[in-house]
Structure formats: C-alpha cells, structure tokens
Design an enzyme around this catalytic site. Sequence first.
Site, PDB file in Angstrom:
ATOM      1  N   PRO A  13      31.817  70.335  11.459  1.00  0.00           N
ATOM      2  CG  PRO A  13      30.077  71.217  12.738  1.00  0.00           C
ATOM      3  CD  PRO A  13      30.887  71.479  11.507  1.00  0.00           C
ATOM      4  CB  ALA A 239      24.214  67.249   5.499  1.00  0.00           C
ATOM      5  CE  LYS A 240      26.238  71.697  13.148  1.00  0.00           C
ATOM      6  NZ  LYS A 240      25.136  72.665  13.052  1.00  0.00           N
ATOM      7  NE  ARG A 241      18.571  66.907   9.657  1.00  0.00           N
ATOM      8  CZ  ARG A 241      17.559  66.405  10.325  1.00  0.00           C
ATOM      9  NH1 ARG A 241      16.373  66.381   9.778  1.00  0.00           N
ATOM     10  NH2 ARG A 241      17.705  65.922  11.531  1.00  0.00           N
ATOM     11  CB  SER A 244      20.416  68.466  12.844  1.00  0.00           C
ATOM     12  OG  SER A 244      21.672  68.412  12.237  1.00  0.00           O
TER      13      SER A 244
END
Length: 283
Positions: A13, A239-241, A244
Amino acid sequence: MTVTRFAPSPNGPLHLGHAYSAIAAHDLAKARGGRFLLRIEDIDGARSRSELAEAFRADLEWLGLEWEEVPAQSTRLAAYAAAAERLRAEGLLYPCRCTRAEIAEAAREMGPDGPVYPGTCRDAAFDPQDPAAWRLDVAEALRRTGTLAWFDERAGEQQARPELGGDVVLVRKDAETPASYHLAVTIDDAADGVTLVTRGMDLFPATHVHRLLQALLGLPVPAWHHHPLLLDETGQKLAKRRGSPSLADRRLAGEDGRTLANSLRQGRLPSGITLGEGLDTPA
Ligand code: GLU
C-alpha cells in the site's frame, strides 16, 4: 511542456512518503501548466496486485490530485524485450547466473543498492540453454557513449557515474519478469513523453544508469527532480512501518485527504517524521 509522473509499484500500500512524492510531481506539473501522469509499475508479476493499483487511484483522488493514467508496465513487455535484444546484439549485455549470496561473497565494494557485482560472469563461457540474468557491461557502454551529463533541478548538473552501481541487471532470470526496473522505467519515461522525472532522493543513484541507457537506446533526455524523503526517527526512508497507517487506512478511517496533502505541502509532518535527503539510506 512539462510532463511529470508518479510511478508506484503495486506490491504494497501507499504510505505518506508516496503521498509526498505524488504531490511533488503533481504540483510541479500544475505550476508549469504541464501534465501529471500516473503509471502503474506492475512489472513484477509475482508481487503485483491489481487491487492495490485500484486503491492507489482512490488514494490520489482522496489527496485531491488530478492525473492522466498511462499504460502500465505489464503492457510494454515487448518494448523491453526489443530494447534488450538491441543491446545484446551490440555486445553490451552478458549473461550472469550468480546468486545473491555469491555476489555478496565476491563483492569488493558496496554501491547504492548493496554489494556491487564484481563482474564475475563477464568473460564466463555461456550455455545459451541455461536461464540467466543479463547484465549491462557498463565499462564497455561508457567507452562507446563517452562522458554523459544529466541535470537535476535541485542538485544541478551531474556527470553520469553508472559505474558506481556496477554492471546492473537489465533482463532478469525470472521469465515472468523479463525487464529490470532500470530498463523498464527508462523506456516508459521516453514512451510517455516525460520531460521531468520526479521521484525521491533514494533513486538518485539509479539515474546514472538511466542516463546511460538513454544514450545507448537513442532516447530523449528529460530533466530530473529528486525530492527529499520523509524519514523516520532513525533517519531511514519512511516505509510502511509497524503501526504506521497506509494512505488507504487513513482514507477508510475518514481522515480528510486534502487537508493531509496541504500539510505535507507546507512541511507540517506527523510527529517523528522529518524531511531529509536520506542519502545514507540504501534504496
Ligand atoms: N516504481 C518505483 C517505486 O515504486 C518508482 C520508480 C520511479 O519513480 O522511477 O519505487
């Protein structure tokens, strides 16, 4: 006329860093009376998911952006194959069967994308039946093109230094994903008439390779705008942590996307996130 683009890969995403990038490209185009393109980079067949591409469109609309969508990479495989064939016929590609582990073992230096391939297979005997990746012989290519320059709107005039990344893969071993990012993106930007390649600083080193490919394939040379990156608390590229939220999460939770877009435009970032060049961050 200025033509910019946002070129996300539908293998995960979109997050705030992508929103920043899309807004940057969109606003550069609009400020110059130009066009803003969306290109779905779905060349990685095994990892690409069409429902994500659909979510990307909803995310961009939610942010209040307007775009023209151009053909996705999966529609251009024949053009990538033709370009690779041309470079192969010119003696600029060589097959390589090294695994990642073998390259890590043999590498003598680190480049922007990890260990630099040391050229192990450059002069190896080749059985054409065996599947192989095809690498660009960068030293030979540069001998033919001579010194090349490119222009970044923020960083200024650059001398192309594709040798920093070693002999990059242009054709992958994986038959499902025939072209590498470098080959596909260079051909696409030319085919889409992009005059200003807008993307994050993490891809600055890749531009050296793209400039070389443009020279080898006789493609027009755009300008570049490598924007700063959103960095997390550790200074790493966002990045998509864990924890998050993605843009889709925010959108579905009812957050106002246009307000978020304006905050990003004004540099008002969520806590813990900063804007930086991120040059120490591996791409
Ligand atoms: N598809 C690449 C990505 O999602 C971006 C490519 C580019 O902007 O050149 O990271």
